[in-house]
Design a protein around this motif. Sequence first.
Motif, PDB file in Angstrom:
ATOM      1  N   THR A 176       1.061   6.592   5.322  1.00 28.74           N
ATOM      2  CA  THR A 176       0.918   7.324   4.069  1.00 28.74           C
ATOM      3  C   THR A 176       0.518   8.767   4.356  1.00 28.74           C
ATOM      4  O   THR A 176       0.077   9.092   5.460  1.00 28.74           O
ATOM      5  CB  THR A 176      -0.154   6.670   3.170  1.00 28.74           C
ATOM      6  N   GLU A 177       0.651   9.604   3.346  1.00 29.72           N
ATOM      7  CA  GLU A 177       0.319  11.023   3.519  1.00 29.72           C
ATOM      8  C   GLU A 177      -0.689  11.536   2.503  1.00 29.72           C
ATOM      9  O   GLU A 177      -1.363  12.534   2.754  1.00 29.72           O
ATOM     10  CB  GLU A 177       1.596  11.873   3.413  1.00 29.72           C
ATOM     11  N   ARG A 178      -0.781  10.877   1.343  1.00 29.36           N
ATOM     12  CA  ARG A 178      -1.590  11.426   0.259  1.00 29.36           C
ATOM     13  C   ARG A 178      -2.717  10.511  -0.196  1.00 29.36           C
ATOM     14  O   ARG A 178      -3.826  10.967  -0.490  1.00 29.36           O
ATOM     15  CB  ARG A 178      -0.682  11.719  -0.949  1.00 29.36           C
ATOM     16  N   ILE A 179      -2.461   9.229  -0.262  1.00 31.79           N
ATOM     17  CA  ILE A 179      -3.381   8.296  -0.897  1.00 31.79           C
ATOM     18  C   ILE A 179      -4.701   8.206  -0.134  1.00 31.79           C
ATOM     19  O   ILE A 179      -4.738   8.264   1.105  1.00 31.79           O
ATOM     20  CB  ILE A 179      -2.712   6.905  -1.015  1.00 31.79           C
ATOM     21  N   GLU A 206       1.239   4.489  -2.982  1.00 28.96           N
ATOM     22  CA  GLU A 206       1.383   5.932  -2.829  1.00 28.96           C
ATOM     23  C   GLU A 206       2.605   6.440  -3.578  1.00 28.96           C
ATOM     24  O   GLU A 206       2.546   7.483  -4.245  1.00 28.96           O
ATOM     25  CB  GLU A 206       1.474   6.311  -1.349  1.00 28.96           C
ATOM     26  N   ARG A 207       3.710   5.703  -3.501  1.00 29.65           N
ATOM     27  CA  ARG A 207       4.933   6.133  -4.179  1.00 29.65           C
ATOM     28  C   ARG A 207       4.741   6.206  -5.690  1.00 29.65           C
ATOM     29  O   ARG A 207       5.341   7.061  -6.358  1.00 29.65           O
ATOM     30  CB  ARG A 207       6.089   5.191  -3.832  1.00 29.65           C
ATOM     31  N   THR A 235      -6.558  10.424   8.983  1.00 25.08           N
ATOM     32  CA  THR A 235      -6.104  10.533   7.589  1.00 25.08           C
ATOM     33  C   THR A 235      -6.071  11.967   7.097  1.00 25.08           C
ATOM     34  O   THR A 235      -5.684  12.221   5.952  1.00 25.08           O
ATOM     35  CB  THR A 235      -7.031   9.727   6.648  1.00 25.08           C
ATOM     36  N   TRP A 290       0.827  -1.208   0.000  1.00 25.35           N
ATOM     37  CA  TRP A 290       0.000   0.000   0.000  1.00 25.35           C
ATOM     38  C   TRP A 290       0.861   1.258   0.000  1.00 25.35           C
ATOM     39  O   TRP A 290       0.511   2.265  -0.611  1.00 25.35           O
ATOM     40  CB  TRP A 290      -0.947  -0.020   1.191  1.00 25.35           C
ATOM     41  N   GLN A 291       1.996   1.198   0.695  1.00 25.50           N
ATOM     42  CA  GLN A 291       2.913   2.337   0.644  1.00 25.50           C
ATOM     43  C   GLN A 291       3.505   2.488  -0.753  1.00 25.50           C
ATOM     44  O   GLN A 291       3.747   3.599  -1.222  1.00 25.50           O
ATOM     45  CB  GLN A 291       4.021   2.139   1.675  1.00 25.50           C
ATOM     46  N   LEU A 347      -2.705   2.259   8.093  1.00 27.75           N
ATOM     47  CA  LEU A 347      -2.336   2.856   6.810  1.00 27.75           C
ATOM     48  C   LEU A 347      -2.339   4.382   6.878  1.00 27.75           C
ATOM     49  O   LEU A 347      -1.548   5.047   6.199  1.00 27.75           O
ATOM     50  CB  LEU A 347      -3.297   2.369   5.732  1.00 27.75           C
ATOM     51  N   SER A 348      -3.209   4.924   7.713  1.00 23.78           N
ATOM     52  CA  SER A 348      -3.266   6.383   7.834  1.00 23.78           C
ATOM     53  C   SER A 348      -1.947   6.963   8.316  1.00 23.78           C
ATOM     54  O   SER A 348      -1.614   8.101   8.002  1.00 23.78           O
ATOM     55  CB  SER A 348      -4.395   6.780   8.803  1.00 23.78           C
TER      56      SER A 348
END
Length: 399
Positions: free
Chosen positions: A86-89, A52-53, A117, A48-49, A82-83
């Motif tokens: 990650t920062e954007r997804i 985002e990348r 989130t 999942w990370q 996950l929140s």
Amino acid sequence: MQVFVFDWTAYSENVDKFRENGKMIRLGKKHFNAKTAVDTYKNHAEAWQELERYGFDGVAINEHHGTPFGLGNSPNLMAAALSQLTERIKILVYANLLPIHEPLRLAEEIAMLDCMTGGRFICGVGRGAPREYKIFNVPMSESRGRFNEAFEVMRRAWTEDSFSFDGEFYKFDDVSIWPRPVQEPYPPIWVPLTGSKESIEWAAAHDAAITPGVFPGPMREDTIRYFAECQARYGRKVDPNKISIMVDCYVADSKEQAVDEYGSHLMYLFNTLLRYDQVWQEDVKKKGYYSSTAFEHLRNGAKGTLAEDDTVFNEWSMDTVRAAAENMPLGTADEIVERIIAECDDAGANNVLLVCNRGDIPHDMYLNQIRRIGEEVLPRLQAHNVTFVPHAQFEQAAS
């Protein structure tokens, strides 16, 4: 177009080895490998990370119970983890199963997730598969009523300073939740529509985003038409940004390579995971899960919906995979882009949920798919903008 990856978080070890006389048994404690579960969660979080990348718009996770099909027993727990990774997804829980849970607690958890989130949370809601009702001992005949009441409790908890509720299944007296959602009036509501008339009417009444049907064809078309008719009652037109479709895909250098690499994992999905401890529709029909009018808006009745066993649960062989692959986005990146865009255009969907990690696909294969899709497919899908809902336009013109 927004592009999500849908991830069931399947138990990564193939459980076919536990079959007895060719039949899958009920799995218990002695069959459970704790390290496999630990690795499953760890590896999927890593994937999942990676999404985002590579610039994917979102990841979708869901809720199932008591099955190696998916370890998302509590998708809100996974969304919370996950929140922080990650920062954007965007994070879509698709879906919390309202009839089998306490709705005030769900309202609180979703408000927490929206805060955690920073407003990236998408709130999917659903009734759940019949097997979930068996596990939680909730009568299937109460499914619709519990769903409707549960969401009303959640909606009022998010939007009112305090509220009381006196329903058939849930009762609250002067309650107020804290924290509150970041998004106003609450996170976007998405609902999967698998054919029943009442679910379509509910989605229209609440202006929810929809995923109409599992497969393309008459059932999906009729669902969109009826959704447009229902939306028109509220003075609204169907917005492509509120329609999504789910698509299996696998990128390879050729279709033959895709089938060779991915075929066994599709077979394991259909022959083992989807069938495991299933409550068959012949029994469901006796339990009141569907109303007597649930499919009257569909030209072919229940055909093509999940109310028919043979639409989903047939045994697959490699010949089945090869035949299906002829009409699926399995193969080169060019073919995948062409097929997905064509299906999105036909459905009028400006969101697509890609599934590229079926069954017991190894972690390195999943990561390879994320990277290949991210480099070869994703930019072209995101550049495509669906602005027209053909089947909805037909209904609106007729009315």
